[in-house]
Write a protein that holds these residues in place. Structure first.
Motif, PDB file in Angstrom:
ATOM      1  N   VAL A  84       0.833  -1.204   0.000  1.00 39.88           N
ATOM      2  CA  VAL A  84       0.000   0.000   0.000  1.00 39.88           C
ATOM      3  C   VAL A  84       0.865   1.251   0.000  1.00 39.88           C
ATOM      4  CG1 VAL A  84      -1.608   1.345   1.420  1.00 39.88           C
ATOM      5  CG2 VAL A  84      -2.041  -1.086   0.991  1.00 39.88           C
ATOM      6  N   ALA A  85       1.958   1.240   0.747  1.00 34.76           N
ATOM      7  CA  ALA A  85       2.848   2.406   0.799  1.00 34.76           C
ATOM      8  C   ALA A  85       3.464   2.689  -0.577  1.00 34.76           C
ATOM      9  CB  ALA A  85       3.943   2.178   1.834  1.00 34.76           C
ATOM     10  N   ILE A  86       3.868   1.629  -1.280  1.00 36.40           N
ATOM     11  CA  ILE A  86       4.447   1.809  -2.621  1.00 36.40           C
ATOM     12  C   ILE A  86       3.399   2.341  -3.584  1.00 36.40           C
ATOM     13  CG2 ILE A  86       5.451   0.613  -4.602  1.00 36.40           C
ATOM     14  CD1 ILE A  86       6.678  -1.388  -2.580  1.00 36.40           C
ATOM     15  N   LEU A  87       2.198   1.762  -3.537  1.00 36.82           N
ATOM     16  CA  LEU A  87       1.129   2.206  -4.435  1.00 36.82           C
ATOM     17  C   LEU A  87       0.727   3.646  -4.133  1.00 36.82           C
ATOM     18  CD1 LEU A  87      -1.121  -1.004  -4.509  1.00 36.82           C
ATOM     19  CD2 LEU A  87       0.581  -0.282  -6.198  1.00 36.82           C
ATOM     20  N   ALA A  88       0.665   4.000  -2.856  1.00 41.39           N
ATOM     21  CA  ALA A  88       0.297   5.366  -2.479  1.00 41.39           C
ATOM     22  C   ALA A  88       1.335   6.367  -2.986  1.00 41.39           C
ATOM     23  CB  ALA A  88       0.157   5.465  -0.958  1.00 41.39           C
ATOM     24  N   GLN A  89       2.605   6.004  -2.897  1.00 42.71           N
ATOM     25  CA  GLN A  89       3.661   6.889  -3.402  1.00 42.71           C
ATOM     26  C   GLN A  89       3.551   7.052  -4.914  1.00 42.71           C
ATOM     27  OE1 GLN A  89       7.724   5.490  -2.915  1.00 42.71           O
ATOM     28  NE2 GLN A  89       8.464   7.584  -2.726  1.00 42.71           N
ATOM     29  N   ALA A  90       3.233   5.949  -5.618  1.00 39.16           N
ATOM     30  CA  ALA A  90       3.070   6.027  -7.071  1.00 39.16           C
ATOM     31  C   ALA A  90       1.906   6.934  -7.443  1.00 39.16           C
ATOM     32  CB  ALA A  90       2.855   4.623  -7.645  1.00 39.16           C
ATOM     33  N   ILE A  91       0.804   6.826  -6.698  1.00 41.51           N
ATOM     34  CA  ILE A  91      -0.355   7.686  -6.961  1.00 41.51           C
ATOM     35  C   ILE A  91       0.010   9.150  -6.732  1.00 41.51           C
ATOM     36  CG2 ILE A  91      -2.652   8.307  -6.118  1.00 41.51           C
ATOM     37  CD1 ILE A  91      -3.057   5.281  -5.511  1.00 41.51           C
ATOM     38  N   GLU A  92       0.778   9.411  -5.677  1.00 37.30           N
ATOM     39  CA  GLU A  92       1.180  10.779  -5.375  1.00 37.30           C
ATOM     40  C   GLU A  92       2.071  11.349  -6.486  1.00 37.30           C
ATOM     41  OE1 GLU A  92       3.625  13.224  -1.896  1.00 37.30           O
ATOM     42  OE2 GLU A  92       2.851  11.213  -1.496  1.00 37.30           O
ATOM     43  N   TRP A  98      -7.988   3.421  -4.049  1.00 37.71           N
ATOM     44  CA  TRP A  98      -7.993   2.246  -4.929  1.00 37.71           C
ATOM     45  C   TRP A  98      -8.538   2.551  -6.328  1.00 37.71           C
ATOM     46  CZ3 TRP A  98      -5.336  -2.023  -4.131  1.00 37.71           C
ATOM     47  CH2 TRP A  98      -5.005  -2.396  -2.818  1.00 37.71           C
ATOM     48  N   ALA A  99      -9.345   3.584  -6.454  1.00 44.08           N
ATOM     49  CA  ALA A  99      -9.892   3.930  -7.776  1.00 44.08           C
ATOM     50  C   ALA A  99      -8.789   4.338  -8.748  1.00 44.08           C
ATOM     51  CB  ALA A  99     -10.919   5.050  -7.644  1.00 44.08           C
ATOM     52  N   LYS A 100      -7.614   4.671  -8.219  1.00 39.43           N
ATOM     53  CA  LYS A 100      -6.492   5.059  -9.069  1.00 39.43           C
ATOM     54  C   LYS A 100      -5.491   3.913  -9.262  1.00 39.43           C
ATOM     55  CE  LYS A 100      -6.873   9.945  -7.856  1.00 39.43           C
ATOM     56  NZ  LYS A 100      -6.248  11.076  -7.145  1.00 39.43           N
ATOM     57  N   VAL A 101      -5.882   2.723  -8.818  1.00 38.62           N
ATOM     58  CA  VAL A 101      -5.008   1.549  -8.936  1.00 38.62           C
ATOM     59  C   VAL A 101      -5.568   0.591  -9.983  1.00 38.62           C
ATOM     60  CG1 VAL A 101      -3.984  -0.427  -7.729  1.00 38.62           C
ATOM     61  CG2 VAL A 101      -4.328   1.747  -6.515  1.00 38.62           C
ATOM     62  N   THR A 102      -4.703   0.121 -10.875  1.00 43.08           N
ATOM     63  CA  THR A 102      -5.072  -0.924 -11.829  1.00 43.08           C
ATOM     64  C   THR A 102      -4.404  -2.219 -11.396  1.00 43.08           C
ATOM     65  OG1 THR A 102      -5.306   0.624 -13.664  1.00 43.08           O
ATOM     66  CG2 THR A 102      -4.980  -1.691 -14.226  1.00 43.08           C
ATOM     67  N   ILE A 103      -5.217  -3.261 -11.282  1.00 42.78           N
ATOM     68  CA  ILE A 103      -4.747  -4.575 -10.835  1.00 42.78           C
ATOM     69  C   ILE A 103      -4.879  -5.561 -11.987  1.00 42.78           C
ATOM     70  CG2 ILE A 103      -5.168  -6.497  -9.234  1.00 42.78           C
ATOM     71  CD1 ILE A 103      -6.325  -4.428  -7.267  1.00 42.78           C
ATOM     72  N   SER A 104      -3.877  -6.400 -12.146  1.00 38.97           N
ATOM     73  CA  SER A 104      -3.983  -7.499 -13.094  1.00 38.97           C
ATOM     74  C   SER A 104      -3.148  -8.668 -12.588  1.00 38.97           C
ATOM     75  CB  SER A 104      -3.561  -7.071 -14.496  1.00 38.97           C
ATOM     76  OG  SER A 104      -3.942  -8.072 -15.441  1.00 38.97           O
ATOM     77  N   LEU A 105      -2.897  -9.619 -13.473  1.00 32.96           N
ATOM     78  CA  LEU A 105      -2.284 -10.886 -13.105  1.00 32.96           C
ATOM     79  C   LEU A 105      -0.926 -11.069 -13.754  1.00 32.96           C
ATOM     80  CD1 LEU A 105      -5.584 -12.784 -13.732  1.00 32.96           C
ATOM     81  CD2 LEU A 105      -4.501 -12.645 -11.482  1.00 32.96           C
ATOM     82  N   ALA A 106      -0.054 -11.800 -13.074  1.00 38.87           N
ATOM     83  CA  ALA A 106       1.227 -12.169 -13.678  1.00 38.87           C
ATOM     84  C   ALA A 106       1.035 -13.242 -14.737  1.00 38.87           C
ATOM     85  CB  ALA A 106       2.196 -12.654 -12.603  1.00 38.87           C
ATOM     86  N   ASP A 107       0.018 -14.070 -14.539  1.00 39.57           N
ATOM     87  CA  ASP A 107      -0.309 -15.119 -15.500  1.00 39.57           C
ATOM     88  C   ASP A 107      -1.735 -15.589 -15.249  1.00 39.57           C
ATOM     89  OD1 ASP A 107       0.443 -16.388 -13.020  1.00 39.57           O
ATOM     90  OD2 ASP A 107       0.581 -18.284 -14.097  1.00 39.57           O
ATOM     91  N   VAL A 150       5.167  -1.622 -14.211  1.00 40.08           N
ATOM     92  CA  VAL A 150       4.277  -1.922 -13.093  1.00 40.08           C
ATOM     93  C   VAL A 150       4.950  -1.514 -11.779  1.00 40.08           C
ATOM     94  CG1 VAL A 150       3.195  -3.814 -11.823  1.00 40.08           C
ATOM     95  CG2 VAL A 150       3.135  -3.782 -14.312  1.00 40.08           C
ATOM     96  N   ASP A 151       4.175  -0.933 -10.882  1.00 47.43           N
ATOM     97  CA  ASP A 151       4.740  -0.476  -9.617  1.00 47.43           C
ATOM     98  C   ASP A 151       5.060  -1.626  -8.674  1.00 47.43           C
ATOM     99  OD1 ASP A 151       4.602   2.460  -9.976  1.00 47.43           O
ATOM    100  OD2 ASP A 151       2.459   2.039 -10.187  1.00 47.43           O
ATOM    101  N   VAL A 152       4.161  -2.601  -8.581  1.00 43.30           N
ATOM    102  CA  VAL A 152       4.378  -3.755  -7.705  1.00 43.30           C
ATOM    103  C   VAL A 152       4.016  -5.032  -8.455  1.00 43.30           C
ATOM    104  CG1 VAL A 152       3.715  -4.933  -5.565  1.00 43.30           C
ATOM    105  CG2 VAL A 152       3.879  -2.431  -5.609  1.00 43.30           C
ATOM    106  N   LEU A 153       4.926  -5.994  -8.440  1.00 46.24           N
ATOM    107  CA  LEU A 153       4.686  -7.325  -8.999  1.00 46.24           C
ATOM    108  C   LEU A 153       4.926  -8.351  -7.900  1.00 46.24           C
ATOM    109  CD1 LEU A 153       4.356  -9.543 -11.164  1.00 46.24           C
ATOM    110  CD2 LEU A 153       6.746  -9.176 -11.779  1.00 46.24           C
TER     111      LEU A 153
END
Length: 226
Positions: free
Chosen positions: A21-29, A58-67, A125-128
């Motif tokens: 969450v901290a990494i994603l929040a920094q990316a959003i900022e 979370w509305a500014k986060v895109t989630i997907s899959l590695a596979d 991608v910010d986090v994998l």
């Protein structure tokens, strides 16, 4: 490889969720948006639930899959089904999700459509979050598949894979796409996976254990608990 070792999975999941969450929040900022790729299986389910309850835009986060397995999204084998039921809940229900399966019968025929979908995702991608199988595969880069050399060497982001030791055709991100990620985590639990990882670290043949290609070429953080 950096290591974050925990006494139990509860401690791991709470701390790991906070770190993500901290990494994603920094990316959003910094960018106004963030991206997260996750893996399937049983191991990340408690983590997904911890994330879903976390405070984040979370509305500014895109989630997907590695596979993904090449099955419909309502199939019990679908990683998308697992993510929708466990991660895209609560606070995270407003996140954007990109599915890794098209309506094509053969995964190879879906590559063009999926490349168009992922063009809208924040890249790199910010986090994998990667997992690892007992055979040393990660994402769907299986040592048993005819496509393993392609997966380790292609400049393309995506490839279709047909494992010989696991069911279903797969869609997977390539090694190149994996290595481009800003923060790569290897999330493992249990002594058996630790033993597999130690075997991977003791050798260098990535065709035998594809996880080696990631460990050898990226700054990976191991997140592990018994």
């Amino acid at each position: 490889m950096r290591q974050s070792i925990y006494q139990n999975t509860d401690a791991l999941n709470q701390d790991f969720a906070s770190k993500i969450v901290a990494i994603l929040a920094q990316a959003i900022e910094q960018k106004g948006k963030a991206s997260l790729l996750v893996s399937g299986g049983r191991t990340p389910l408690p983590l997904f639930k911890a994330l879903s309850q976390s405070e984040l835009d979370w509305a500014k986060v895109t989630i997907s899959l590695a596979d993904e397995r090449w099955v419909s999204a309502d199939d019990d084998a679908s990683n998308e089904k697992l993510v929708r039921a466990n991660l895209l809940q609560g606070n995270a229900s407003v996140a954007n999700f990109i599915g890794m399966k098209t309506d094509h019968e053969d995964a190879n025929d879906g590559l063009s459509e999926l490349n168009e979908r992922y063009a809208s995702m924040s890249w790199p991608v910010d986090v994998l979050i990667l997992g690892m199988g007992e055979d040393g595969h990660t994402a769907s880069l299986f040592p048993c598949s005819e496509q393993i050399e392609q997966g380790l060497n292609t400049a393309d982001k995506l490839l279709a894979v047909q494992p010989t030791t696991a069911p279903h055709q797969r869609m997977s991100f390539s090694l190149k796409a994996i290595l481009e990620s800003e923060h790569i985590f290897l999330h493992l639990t249990g002594e058996s996976k630790k033993a597999v990882l130690e075997e991977a670290l003791a050798g260098d043949n990535a065709l035998e254990m594809p996880i080696r290609a990631v460990l050898q070429n990226a700054d990976v953080e191991l997140v592990w608990a018994p």
